[in-house]
Structure formats: structure tokens, C-alpha cells
Design a protein around this motif. Structure first.
Motif, short mmCIF file in Angstrom:
data_model
loop_
_atom_site.label_atom_id
_atom_site.label_comp_id
_atom_site.label_asym_id
_atom_site.label_seq_id
_atom_site.Cartn_x
_atom_site.Cartn_y
_atom_site.Cartn_z
N THR A 169 44.08 -21.14 -34.27
CA THR A 169 43.69 -21.26 -35.66
C THR A 169 44.87 -20.92 -36.57
O THR A 169 45.79 -20.20 -36.16
CB THR A 169 42.51 -20.33 -35.99
N MET A 170 44.83 -21.41 -37.80
CA MET A 170 45.79 -21.01 -38.83
C MET A 170 45.19 -19.96 -39.76
O MET A 170 45.81 -19.57 -40.74
CB MET A 170 46.27 -22.23 -39.62
N SER A 171 43.98 -19.49 -39.45
CA SER A 171 43.29 -18.53 -40.33
C SER A 171 43.87 -17.13 -40.23
O SER A 171 43.81 -16.38 -41.21
CB SER A 171 41.80 -18.48 -39.98
N LYS A 172 44.39 -16.73 -39.11
CA LYS A 172 44.75 -15.34 -38.87
C LYS A 172 46.23 -15.09 -39.12
O LYS A 172 46.61 -14.62 -40.18
CB LYS A 172 44.35 -14.95 -37.45
N ALA A 173 47.08 -15.39 -38.14
CA ALA A 173 48.50 -15.09 -38.28
C ALA A 173 49.13 -15.82 -39.47
O ALA A 173 50.01 -15.28 -40.15
CB ALA A 173 49.25 -15.44 -37.00
N PHE A 174 48.68 -17.04 -39.74
CA PHE A 174 49.25 -17.82 -40.84
C PHE A 174 48.68 -17.42 -42.19
O PHE A 174 49.14 -17.89 -43.23
CB PHE A 174 49.02 -19.33 -40.61
N GLY A 175 47.66 -16.57 -42.20
CA GLY A 175 47.10 -16.10 -43.46
C GLY A 175 46.45 -17.18 -44.29
O GLY A 175 46.47 -17.12 -45.52
N MET A 176 45.85 -18.18 -43.62
CA MET A 176 45.28 -19.31 -44.35
C MET A 176 43.81 -19.52 -43.96
O MET A 176 43.38 -20.63 -43.62
CB MET A 176 46.10 -20.57 -44.13
N ALA A 177 43.04 -18.44 -44.01
CA ALA A 177 41.63 -18.52 -43.66
C ALA A 177 40.88 -19.50 -44.58
O ALA A 177 39.94 -20.17 -44.15
CB ALA A 177 40.97 -17.14 -43.74
N GLY A 178 41.32 -19.59 -45.82
CA GLY A 178 40.66 -20.49 -46.77
C GLY A 178 40.98 -21.95 -46.55
O GLY A 178 40.31 -22.82 -47.11
N LEU A 179 41.98 -22.24 -45.73
CA LEU A 179 42.35 -23.64 -45.48
C LEU A 179 41.39 -24.30 -44.51
O LEU A 179 41.13 -25.50 -44.61
CB LEU A 179 43.77 -23.70 -44.91
N ARG A 180 40.86 -23.53 -43.55
CA ARG A 180 39.98 -24.03 -42.51
C ARG A 180 40.70 -25.06 -41.64
O ARG A 180 40.41 -26.26 -41.68
CB ARG A 180 38.67 -24.63 -43.07
N LEU A 181 41.63 -24.59 -40.84
CA LEU A 181 42.38 -25.47 -39.95
C LEU A 181 42.50 -24.80 -38.57
O LEU A 181 43.13 -23.76 -38.43
CB LEU A 181 43.77 -25.76 -40.52
N GLY A 182 41.88 -25.41 -37.59
CA GLY A 182 41.99 -24.97 -36.22
C GLY A 182 42.50 -26.11 -35.37
O GLY A 182 42.49 -27.27 -35.79
N TYR A 183 42.93 -25.81 -34.15
CA TYR A 183 43.48 -26.87 -33.30
C TYR A 183 43.39 -26.46 -31.84
O TYR A 183 43.13 -25.29 -31.51
CB TYR A 183 44.92 -27.18 -33.70
N LEU A 184 43.58 -27.42 -30.97
CA LEU A 184 43.59 -27.16 -29.53
C LEU A 184 44.81 -27.82 -28.91
O LEU A 184 45.39 -28.75 -29.47
CB LEU A 184 42.30 -27.67 -28.86
#
Length: 370
Positions: free
Chosen positions: A224-239
């Protein structure tokens, strides 16, 4: 007034409650594992430019396969893990939750079963229920680690279609050994999903399951980009997985599921990876500071590779939660007797938490639960 009982709700959803953490107006909100640091000014400037450019094409549908974004994500994964990752091995969606939902839509469903080792991420059984996938609780030791031998035996007995391993685990924090993941993969004929939402916060020497992808087409690593990237509001995850897995989730994804603005913002953020990940060390320092302070209060913690700490023992954890809230500090009661979870925030937030904790322990008691 109409209630859920009056609606033709699916039987397996009756009696369930929606996922969610309390959203209360408090000064120190340390219950949802967000990154406490604001985005760098240079990134904010680039975001403005990227979103303005993307906005010119909002009358058109976005790239439904998000090829440019997936290419950038693959570059990030390869650079940080040392494992070659191609864009055809990466898929992105609205948060890692949608990634997990698409995996269950593709590999789970009616008549199929998912298994996870609880206590773990509570959305795994919720998404399973939403996709009509049966859920089986796995077992952890009393210290919340996974017993590899017992876990393998259970997987062989259940033969689930999807196995979830959360590493680092939420809500307990500890990473799972790669040898355990390898053994679980060998034990199942189904998909093995390693949920690495917090992996950037892991302690030195902790290796990602990305290093196991080669030659394992049923292995999936979600991020996810919510945690380390500090972008929880973006809602972007990946596999990241075998290209065939990406083909499989494309069979069930909604068309144009990632907006042009989301794709543009994520790509802008990935161009500032070094600046964003620099904040990870600061968060880890606060996590370790919390862990070091607990014994002096008669408390303990589960070893954490994440940006949070599961701490206890309390004779009455809900009472401790309320006492902290009265002092303007919101932590998470995850439902484990004797334990609470706190997000590692800024140094000021850690000060407030430790001060409040020192005040409440003599009142609510410590070292009595577990």
C-alpha cells in the motif's frame, strides 16, 4: 424505521458489523496507523502540476490498465527489494483492500474457502464474507507468532483456496519468517497472499516475500501507499505476483477502477520516493522509543516491525482505553484481552501518549491481564 432485519440480506452477513475505527475529535489520534508526517513541499508542488495536467483529460476515461503507474511501482519494488519486478507482475487498485477483494473475487467465492492466522487484519474475513468466500480461523501461539508446523498442518487439513499471511502482522506487529511462508506455500494448492502493508517499517534484516516470487506462481505480495508513503487519503494499493495473477484479477476488476487523478498523484509521489521514505526512520524511532519506555511502567509489548505497538498487559484494557481518551489520546482497542495498540506518531504525540500512560497505569493497573 427499517432495519437490516427487514431487508433480504444474505444470511452470512446478518449479525455482522461494519469495519471501522472510532473517528473522534481528539488532539492525539493514534489509532489508525497513519503516517504522522505531512507530505514534502516539493511533492505538493509537483502534485498540483500533475493533477492540473490530468484534469485536462477528465472528459475521457483513464487508462484502465494503469500501465505507466504499474511501471513506476515495479521500478520502486525492484529498487527497494533487489528483486527484478516487471510491470506485467504488478497490479494497482483503490487501496490494498480492493486488491484483496479482487483476489478473492478471482480465486475465492461460493463454495471456496480462505484461511488466515488470527488475530490478524480484520478485513480479511470481512472481504471474504463480502465475496461469498468461507472463512477459517487459523491459530497463533500465545505470543501471537505463527507456529510453522501447526500452520502447515492446518493448511493441509483445510486445503483452503486462499491463505492470508500478514507480515508484519496487524494488530500485533511482528513479521513472519520467510521459511514459514515457503512452508505454507508448499502445503497449499491454493493462492498464498502475503499482506505487506507495513513492510517498510520492518526492523533491519527482515526480508520481503518479494524475494520468494520467482518460481511460485500462486504467491502474491500486496502493498500500500497509505503507510510508509503517508498517502492514506490517496487510496492506492498494489500487488506483485506472476503475470498470470495480474491477468486473473483483470477478469474481475471494474472498468476504469483507478481515476486519472489517482494515477497521476501516485506517480508524482513515486518520483519523490527518497524524501517520503526518509520519514520512515523517524516513525521507527518513535516506535522504538515507546517500546523502550513500557517496562518502566510495568507494561510490555509485542516485538514490532510496523509503525505501531501492541502493548499491555492491562487487567481491564477497555478501561485503559477510556482513561487515555479522557487525556485526549486515542489509541485502538483491538479486542484482545489485556492489550491495546498505539500508532507511532510524531515526537510530540509520543510525549503525550507516554505522559498519559504514566498517569493511568497506577489507576487501571498493569501486569494483570493477557
Amino acid at each position: 424505521m427499517t432495519s437490516l432485519d427487514d431487508l433480504p440480506l444474505r444470511p452470512e452477513l446478518r449479525g455482522k458489523t461494519a469495519y471501522g475505527a472510532p473517528q473522534l475529535d481528539v488532539r492525539h489520534r493514534l489509532n489508525t496507523n497513519e503516517n504522522p508526517h505531512p507530505l514534502p513541499a516539493a511533492l505538493l508542488a509537483d502534485l498540483g502540476t500533475a493533477l492540473a495536467e490530468a484534469s485536462r483529460g477528465l472528459n475521457r476515461y483513464p487508462d484502465r490498465d494503469a500501465v505507466a503507474l504499474r511501471t513506476d511501482l515495479a521500478t520502486y519494488l525492484a529498487r527497494t527489494s533487489g528483486v527484478p519486478v516487471g510491470a506485467d507482475q504488478v497490479w494497482a487498485a483503490n487501496g490494498s483492500n480492493e486488491v484483496l477483494q479482487q483476489l478473492l473475487q478471482a480465486f475465492g467465492g461460493a463454495g471456496r474457502t480462505a484461511l488466515g492466522f488470527t488475530p490478524s487484519y480484520s478485513m480479511h474475513p470481512i472481504i471474504s464474507a463480502g465475496t461469498g468466500t468461507g472463512w477459517v480461523d487459523g491459530h497463533r501461539r500465545a505470543d501471537f507468532t505463527v507456529d510453522a508446523e501447526a500452520a502447515v498442518a492446518q493448511v493441509r487439513a483445510v486445503q483452503p483456496d486462499v491463505v492470508f499471511v500478514t507480515s508484519p502482522n496487524n494488530p500485533t506487529g511482528t513479521a513472519v519468517a520467510l521459511e514459514t511462508i515457503e512452508a505454507l506455500y508448499d502445503a497449499t494448492r491454493g493462492m498464498l497472499v502475503v499482506d505487506e502493508a507495513y513492510t517498510e517499517f520492518a526492523r533491519p534484516g527482515t526480508r520481503s516475500a518479494l524475494t520468494l516470487l520467482a518460481g511460485r506462481p500462486r504467491l502474491v505480495v500486496s502493498r500500500t501507499m497509505s503507510k510508509a508513503f503517508g498517502m492514506a487519503g490517496l487510496r492506492l494499493g498494489y500487488l506483485a505476483a506472476d503475470p498470470a495473477v495480474v491477468e486473473a484479477v483483470q477478469l474481475v476488476r471494474l472498468p476504469y477502477h483507478l481515476s486519472s487523478l489517482t494515477q497521476a498523484a501516485a506517480r508524482a509521489a513515486l518520483a519523490h520516493t527518497d524524501a517520503l521514505l526518509a520519514g520512515v526512520d523517524a516513525v521507527k524511532a518513535e516506535r522504538d522509543r515507546i517500546v523502550a519506555a513500557l517496562p518502566g511502567m510495568g507494561l510490555t509489548s509485542v516485538p514490532s516491525d510496523a509503525n505501531f505497538v501492541l502493548f499491555g498487559h492491562f487487567g481491564d484494557a477497555p478501561a485503559a482505553w477510556r482513561a487515555l481518551l479522557e487525556r485526549d489520546v486515542l489509541v485502538r482497542d483491538v479486542g484482545l484481552p489485556g492489550w491495546l495498540r498505539v500508532t507511532a506518531g510524531t515526537s510530540e504525540e509520543t510525549d503525550a501518549f507516554l505522559t498519559a500512560l504514566g498517569e493511568i497505569v497506577p489507576v487501571v493497573g498493569a501486569g494483570q491481564g493477557g
